[in-house]
Design a protein around this motif. Structure first.
Motif, short mmCIF file in Angstrom:
data_model
loop_
_atom_site.label_atom_id
_atom_site.label_comp_id
_atom_site.label_asym_id
_atom_site.label_seq_id
_atom_site.Cartn_x
_atom_site.Cartn_y
_atom_site.Cartn_z
N ASN A 1 28.15 -31.48 -33.18
CA ASN A 1 29.58 -31.26 -33.44
C ASN A 1 30.44 -32.31 -32.75
OD1 ASN A 1 29.11 -28.57 -34.71
ND2 ASN A 1 28.41 -28.08 -32.66
N GLY B 1 32.95 -33.98 -33.70
CA GLY B 1 34.37 -33.96 -34.04
C GLY B 1 35.17 -32.88 -33.35
N CYS C 1 30.55 -41.37 -46.62
CA CYS C 1 31.98 -41.09 -46.62
C CYS C 1 32.75 -42.39 -46.41
CB CYS C 1 32.35 -40.06 -45.56
SG CYS C 1 31.91 -40.51 -43.89
N GLU D 1 37.47 -40.33 -43.91
CA GLU D 1 36.64 -39.12 -43.79
C GLU D 1 35.78 -39.16 -42.53
OE1 GLU D 1 36.10 -38.27 -48.58
OE2 GLU D 1 34.63 -39.51 -47.51
N ASP E 1 37.94 -38.43 -39.53
CA ASP E 1 38.22 -37.00 -39.49
C ASP E 1 37.02 -36.20 -38.98
OD1 ASP E 1 40.62 -35.82 -40.04
OD2 ASP E 1 39.96 -34.99 -41.97
N ARG E 2 35.87 -36.50 -39.53
CA ARG E 2 34.64 -35.78 -39.19
C ARG E 2 34.26 -35.97 -37.72
NH1 ARG E 2 29.49 -36.62 -43.15
NH2 ARG E 2 31.02 -36.01 -44.71
#
Length: 131
Positions: free
Chosen positions: A40, A42, A94, A98, A101-102
């Motif tokens: 995780n 992001g 991506c 993107e 953001d991710r």
């Protein structure tokens, strides 16, 4: 495929490196945190949140984390985010926005700037690798 290769190399490096120091009482907490960071990247990972995850105060956490990984927590997280970003772009999974953001960057600009500072090359070099 690239992410799996990177993860395998990291675990092999950690396994080899572990032999150079005694395992401490918090190593398992740090290893669990690293797995969470990789899964995780992001999320909003402040040092306080990482320390809480490991059941340590911030100052002690910083010392233990550096002893286990050889790197300060935020720098380690930056490396995870940027290396995952590089793989996402190389694999064409991506676009830059993107990926930013991710990976928890506030904008594509900030991701691009951090990427250039870390790798010494523009994002276009990573994206050229997908072709």
């Amino acid at each position: 495929h690239g992410m799996a290769r990177f993860t395998a190399l990291t675990y092999h490096w950690l396994a080899a490196w572990r032999g150079t120091r005694r395992r401490g009482p918090y190593d398992e907490h740090i290893e669990a945190l690293i797995a969470k960071l990789r899964a995780n990247p992001g999320e909003d990972w402040s040092v306080a949140r990482m320390a809480e995850f490991c059941h340590l105060g911030e100052r002690r956490f910083r010392d233990v984390f550096r002893a286990v990984t050889g790197s300060p927590p935020k720098r380690f997280l930056d490396r995870i985010r940027l290396e995952q970003g590089r793989e996402l772009l190389r694999m064409g999974l991506c676009n830059v926005g993107e990926a930013a953001d991710r990976l928890g960057y506030s904008s594509a600009f900030h991701f691009s700037r951090a990427y250039r500072q870390w790798f010494g090359e523009p994002l276009s070099a990573a994206m050229a690798g997908e072709r």
